[in-house]
Design an enzyme around this catalytic site. Structure first.
Site, PDB file in Angstrom:
ATOM      1  N   HIS A 198       0.811  -1.222   0.000  1.00 41.34           N
ATOM      2  CA  HIS A 198       0.000   0.000   0.000  1.00 41.34           C
ATOM      3  C   HIS A 198       0.841   1.267   0.000  1.00 41.34           C
ATOM      4  O   HIS A 198       0.314   2.366   0.202  1.00 41.34           O
ATOM      5  CB  HIS A 198      -0.980   0.025   1.175  1.00 41.34           C
ATOM      6  CG  HIS A 198      -1.821  -1.213   1.264  1.00 41.34           C
ATOM      7  ND1 HIS A 198      -2.683  -1.607   0.258  1.00 41.34           N
ATOM      8  CD2 HIS A 198      -1.929  -2.163   2.232  1.00 41.34           C
ATOM      9  CE1 HIS A 198      -3.281  -2.734   0.595  1.00 41.34           C
ATOM     10  NE2 HIS A 198      -2.834  -3.101   1.786  1.00 41.34           N
ATOM     11  N   ARG A 251      -4.645  16.492   2.787  1.00 41.68           N
ATOM     12  CA  ARG A 251      -3.295  17.045   2.762  1.00 41.68           C
ATOM     13  C   ARG A 251      -2.693  16.778   1.382  1.00 41.68           C
ATOM     14  O   ARG A 251      -3.280  16.063   0.565  1.00 41.68           O
ATOM     15  CB  ARG A 251      -2.416  16.362   3.814  1.00 41.68           C
ATOM     16  CG  ARG A 251      -2.386  14.842   3.676  1.00 41.68           C
ATOM     17  CD  ARG A 251      -1.595  14.163   4.778  1.00 41.68           C
ATOM     18  NE  ARG A 251      -1.764  12.729   4.767  1.00 41.68           N
ATOM     19  CZ  ARG A 251      -1.107  11.879   3.986  1.00 41.68           C
ATOM     20  NH1 ARG A 251      -0.215  12.347   3.126  1.00 41.68           N
ATOM     21  NH2 ARG A 251      -1.306  10.580   4.053  1.00 41.68           N
TER      22      ARG A 251
END
Length: 263
Positions: free
Chosen positions: A39, A95
């Site tokens: 991931h 973000r």
């Protein structure tokens, strides 16, 4: 659960967004981040190769809707999974991502600057129609890892040599220099290499060439990993989220050689 429901053979895409306090939300194109391991994204590029324009637009518009629905303000990243011509919302990161330079190079926008300007209350001074994607950019992570057996285990230690690539269309974001020590307690990311070219054919070859120019320590962990990665090249538009696992768990890299003597 969603990834399993779709199957393991999916592509992953990220859409950067900017949203100000004056009601304007824009999407800044997509980045293909399908080449990942555990991931963690290893390679990211924009625009996504072999990606239908109608899906690209629909995904961008969906990213804007998600941002507006939650009243989001500032720079953010919306992630989707893509399979068989359809895309599915995965998550929103409130973000910038470490791969945001890829978006900066193709759009010409300084996302960090705009993050600060939006926080200061400024309005975005351009429209969605004025957002342009020019050329092709790709980013690769340079990690302190040992590829022996395809495990790519962290290898902390002192950097003996660090030759940093440079030149037109080349950006290196690095937190280390020669003589620095890579700690065992933190992420083993040494640097991010980002290259831009006018065509998609140019930027991957540039990245490979500048990886050859990049030398980070006495033992050739990075070099051997690079050589084996090049033998299993990710074809543009053909990487799936299971690429690394399928490619590397079925084959083995040579064992590491000991670091050279410093005498």
């Amino acid at each position: 659960m969603l990834r399993r429901a779709l199957s393991d053979e999916t592509a992953a895409h990220r859409n950067a967004v900017l949203a100000d306090t004056h009601g304007t939300t824009l999407w800044l194109g997509e980045r293909d981040c399908s080449a990942q391991r555990r991931h963690q994204k290893l390679i990211e590029e924009s625009p996504a190769p072999n990606f239908p324009d109608d899906v690209r637009r629909a995904m961008g518009e969906a990213a804007v809707k998600v941002s507006r629905a939650c009243g989001y303000v500032n720079a953010g990243t919306v992630e989707f999974l893509y399979q068989d011509g359809a895309f599915f919302f995965l998550e929103m990161n409130t973000r910038l991502q470490v791969e945001h330079p890829v978006t900066e190079l193709v759009t010409g926008l300084d996302l960090v600057e705009w993050q600060l300007r939006i926080a200061a209350g400024e309005a975005l001074n351009f429209s969605q129609e004025e957002v342009r994607s020019e050329g092709h950019a790709i980013e690769v992570r340079i990690n302190a890892e040992d590829p022996t057996g395809g495990k790519f285990s962290p290898t902390p230690g002192t950097i003996i040599r660090f030759d940093q690539p440079s030149g037109p269309g080349v950006r290196l974001d690095a937190g280390y220099a020669a003589g620095d020590t890579i700690s065992q307690y933190y992420d083993n990311l040494i640097a991010k290499l980002i290259v831009w070219d006018r065509t998609a054919r140019g930027s991957p070859s540039d990245a490979a060439r500048h990886r050859r120019d990049h030398d980070r320590r006495g033992r050739d962990d990075v070099g051997r990993g690079r050589r084996h990665t090049q033998r299993r090249t990710v074809r543009p538009g053909h990487a799936l989220t299971n690429w690394w696992r399928v490619t590397w768990t079925s084959r083995r890299c040579p064992r590491s050689s000991p670091p050279p003597s410093r005498s």
